[in-house]
Write an enzyme that holds these catalytic residues in place. Structure first.
Site, PDB file in Angstrom:
ATOM      1  N   SER A 119      24.762 -37.312  60.648  1.00  0.00           N
ATOM      2  CA  SER A 119      24.672 -36.601  62.053  1.00  0.00           C
ATOM      3  C   SER A 119      23.342 -37.326  62.637  1.00  0.00           C
ATOM      4  O   SER A 119      23.105 -38.430  62.857  1.00  0.00           O
ATOM      5  CB  SER A 119      24.616 -35.312  61.340  1.00  0.00           C
ATOM      6  N   ASP A 132      31.830 -35.220  60.413  1.00  0.00           N
ATOM      7  CA  ASP A 132      30.020 -35.104  60.162  1.00  0.00           C
ATOM      8  C   ASP A 132      30.048 -35.044  58.664  1.00  0.00           C
ATOM      9  O   ASP A 132      30.529 -34.108  57.833  1.00  0.00           O
ATOM     10  CB  ASP A 132      29.908 -33.775  60.541  1.00  0.00           C
TER      11      ASP A 132
END
Length: 254
Positions: A50, A164
């Site tokens: 991320s 993610d």
């Protein structure tokens, strides 16, 4: 595109750097990088997920602390995502990120051509496990690792639907080991106040704190904004504080 491959001759090839995710909290990573730079500590391997992957990729591409700070201070969310025309998959689409990388680096490099080894950690939604993207298009890897389900559209890479990496592992130090690190500086952005959903990360962090081959840096994010950029200067300063405190006690880097 000019990527300075000479960096690899002075970096420590056995030293890894792992940067955790956390939205705008990722600005704290910038302060950590600046302290490493000031102390002449040069990890040759970088992994992140991320926002940690976004900052880590800039470092892996050879940008210095001042340049990365300028990028963080000028960052706006619309530089990595716009409203999606296929909201079924996510409200936001990240194709604009490729343009941002080209503006910063002069092109969209292949990860394996970066001056430092780099791996962006994402979640394979089908297999429900993490994958480390350490080859291929940098923009594709970053689009995958920031794809928060329901918010940002996942990315299909080599037949896998990726999102993610923080869904499964928000502190992907094992990826740095897999890329060849025997010592790792781990920057964990949630030090004191994780909720029940993050218990796995808390347990993992305790294990890291006991590992003599790990330097654990824990910036404290309390009372700082995670989804707006208003606290970027404070976050950078907190990253510097936490890195200085951890490195002053570190023996693995002595």
């Amino acid at each position: 595109m000019n990527l300075d491959r000479s960096l690899t001759t002075i970096d420590d090839p056995g030293l890894g750097l792992t940067l955790s995710g956390g939205g705008a909290f990722g600005a704290a990573h910038v302060g950590v990088l600046q302290v490493l730079e000031e102390r002449g500590i040069r990890p040759g391997i970088v992994t992140g997920t991320s926002s940690g992957a976004l900052v880590g990729s800039a470092y892996a591409a050879g940008l210095d602390g001042a340049a990365i700070e300028a990028g963080a201070r000028g960052f706006r969310w619309n530089r990595i995502a716009n409203w999606s025309f296929r909201p079924r998959l996510g409200l936001l689409d990240t194709r604009v990120l490729a343009s941002g990388i080209e503006g910063l680096l002069g092109g969209d490099p292949q990860i394996e051509h970066l001056p430092r080894r780099f791996g962006a950690v994402a979640t394979d939604l089908g297999a429900r496990r993490t994958v480390t993207l350490d080859r291929g298009s940098l923009s594709t890897a970053l689009r995958a690792t920031i794809a928060v389900p329901g918010l940002i559209s996942p990315i299909r890479v080599d037949g896998r639907l990726l999102a993610d990496g923080g869904m499964i592992d928000n502190v992907p130090h094992a990826a740095a080991r897999a890329l060849g690190a025997d010592r790792v500086i781990v920057v964990h952005l949630h030090a004191k106040w994780e909720n029940v959903r993050m218990m796995r990360t808390i347990t993992q962090t305790a294990d890291l704190a006991r590992d003599p081959s790990v330097v654990l840096v824990q910036p404290e994010m309390e009372r700082m904004a995670q989804w707006t950029m208003r606290d970027v200067p404070r976050l950078i300063a907190e990253g510097r504080r936490a890195a200085t405190a951890a490195l002053d006690l570190a023996e693995v880097l002595a």
